[in-house]
Design an enzyme around this catalytic site. Structure first.
Site, PDB file in Angstrom:
ATOM      1  N   SER A  89     119.175  43.751  69.250  1.00  0.00           N
ATOM      2  CA  SER A  89     119.265  43.973  67.808  1.00  0.00           C
ATOM      3  C   SER A  89     120.647  43.800  67.207  1.00  0.00           C
ATOM      4  O   SER A  89     120.778  43.857  65.979  1.00  0.00           O
ATOM      5  CB  SER A  89     118.730  45.362  67.462  1.00  0.00           C
ATOM      6  N   TYR A 186     113.262  52.337  61.321  1.00  0.00           N
ATOM      7  CA  TYR A 186     113.721  51.095  61.932  1.00  0.00           C
ATOM      8  C   TYR A 186     112.526  50.220  62.277  1.00  0.00           C
ATOM      9  O   TYR A 186     111.652  50.611  63.056  1.00  0.00           O
ATOM     10  CB  TYR A 186     114.517  51.430  63.188  1.00  0.00           C
ATOM     11  N   ASN A 188     111.601  46.139  63.297  1.00  0.00           N
ATOM     12  CA  ASN A 188     112.014  44.771  63.587  1.00  0.00           C
ATOM     13  C   ASN A 188     111.369  43.759  62.641  1.00  0.00           C
ATOM     14  O   ASN A 188     111.915  42.674  62.412  1.00  0.00           O
ATOM     15  CB  ASN A 188     111.665  44.425  65.034  1.00  0.00           C
ATOM     16  N   GLY A 322     121.717  47.334  70.795  1.00  0.00           N
ATOM     17  CA  GLY A 322     120.605  46.430  71.014  1.00  0.00           C
ATOM     18  C   GLY A 322     119.938  46.685  72.347  1.00  0.00           C
ATOM     19  O   GLY A 322     120.605  47.055  73.322  1.00  0.00           O
TER      20      GLY A 322
END
Length: 367
Positions: A89, A186, A188, A322
């Site tokens: 990430s 959060y 993606n 990440g």
């Protein structure tokens, strides 16, 4: 440590959970960073279930690299300090930077509905703005929660190609988690949509925008957007699924399921140059740099593709973590960029909490 999708909550949690050591060392008089303390922290990470770990440290007038563990399970070769790794990430910080450059050029509006650029893509595209996507306040369901990323299921999709719109469809088949702009979660999915938006606005693949606007100007020759390429450039250490017995090496995988949310590969040196240039205003105009780090009371310090993390010793750092199967990473810096840390962990088959990360960050940032 648990890795879910392209974010390693364990890494960022370790950064934010510094309590006792951070407070204690805040009063210590230290003229330089104690490399022995950093090395002990890395060794602790390796002993706690990592296959290997590498770090790059800049601060208090010095810069150095350090490492712990080995390249692969059962081997003896040390982790290369210039090794490539999947950054998960942290990709989002690159993608947000490109988006904010487009904002500065008048090609994208932060508070413009997504439907203006991508009509019909999102059922709630009229209510979701570009800012909502960048800051994870859109309410879009996180598509990676619907994917078999656990050790038992990951092998079934490990080399599968995914189209970005296919990933968005996974999310939009579910209702919004909350009305846009009211909460933070959060997801993606937000950055898959941002990748499509960049392509629509620029008329070229989002990967080209990242290369032309960031990688080439900063000479980040060891950073790549692999697409369907399954290998990691040499040199690199090997990462493994957690927990697995016998070990399952997942260094090779198709990262298309991460795309603009988490596909990139880099090195600690390239990440260091990127974070330094970004926070020094070399990539963004002042107005957009201010937007980058602007968080809301309910976004847990998350701005637009970067997080503001206050440490107990009084120092605030900015950066991102990440996680992708086999790899966990973090890149953080003080706002003046005088003190920076980039760290990559190649996970082992035994799950660990990696508390040594806290010791490293405490030594680097809390004099």
């Amino acid at each position: 440590m648990t890795i879910r999708g392209m974010r390693s909550a364990g890494v960022l949690a370790a950064v934010m959970a510094l309590t006792v050591t951070g407070a204690a060392s805040a009063t210590a008089q230290v003229s330089g960073i104690d490399r022995g303390v950093v090395q002990a922290g890395l060794d602790k990470i390796a002993a706690d279930g990592a296959t290997g770990v590498q770090a790059r440290v800049t601060g208090r007038g010095e810069s150095f690299t350090a490492r712990g563990g080995v390249v692969e399970v059962g081997g003896h070769r040390p982790v290369p300090t210039n090794g490539h790794f999947r950054i998960g990430s942290i990709t989002k910080t690159f993608v947000s930077t490109v988006t904010l450059q487009l904002v500065g050029e008048g090609k994208v509006g932060l508070d413009t509905p997504v439907s203006t650029y991508l009509p019909g893509l999102l059922p709630d595209g009229d209510a979701i703005t570009v800012r909502h996507l960048l800051q994870h306040t859109s309410g879009l369901y996180n598509y990676t929660n619907a994917m078999p990323l656990d050790p038992a299921g990951f092998e079934t999709i490990r080399f599968k190609h995914y189209e970005p719109r296919e990933l968005v469809a996974m999310a939009t088949s579910r209702p919004l988690d909350f009305p846009p702009g009211t909460k933070w979660n959060y997801s993606n999915t937000n950055y898959i949509v941002i990748g499509l938006l960049i392509e629509q606005v620029t008329g070229a693949p989002y990967e080209q925008a990242v290369r032309d606007r960031i990688l080439r100007p900063l000479h980040l020759s060891h950073t790549s957007l692999p697409g369907d390429r399954v290998t990691v450039p040499h040199p690199h250490a090997h990462g493994y699924l957690q927990p697995t017995s016998p070990p399952v090496d997942v260094t090779a995988l198709n990262p298309s399921w991460g795309w603009a949310a988490g596909e990139m590969i880099s090195t600690t040196a390239d990440l260091d140059r990127f974070m330094s240039a970004l926070l020094q205003g070399k990539l963004l105009a002042p107005a957009q740099l201010a937007e980058l780090t602007k968080s809301l009371p309910f976004t847990q310090g998350y701005g637009l593709g970067i997080a503001e993390i206050p440490l107990p010793c009084g120092v605030t750092v900015y950066g991102h973590d990440g996680g992708i199967p086999g790899y966990a990473s973090v890149a953080v810096s003080t706002k003046d960029t005088k003190t920076r840390l980039e760290l990559s962990i190649t996970t082992g088959p035994v799950a660990g909490e990696f508390s040594g990360i806290g010791e490293v960050i405490d030594e680097v940032f809390c004099p």
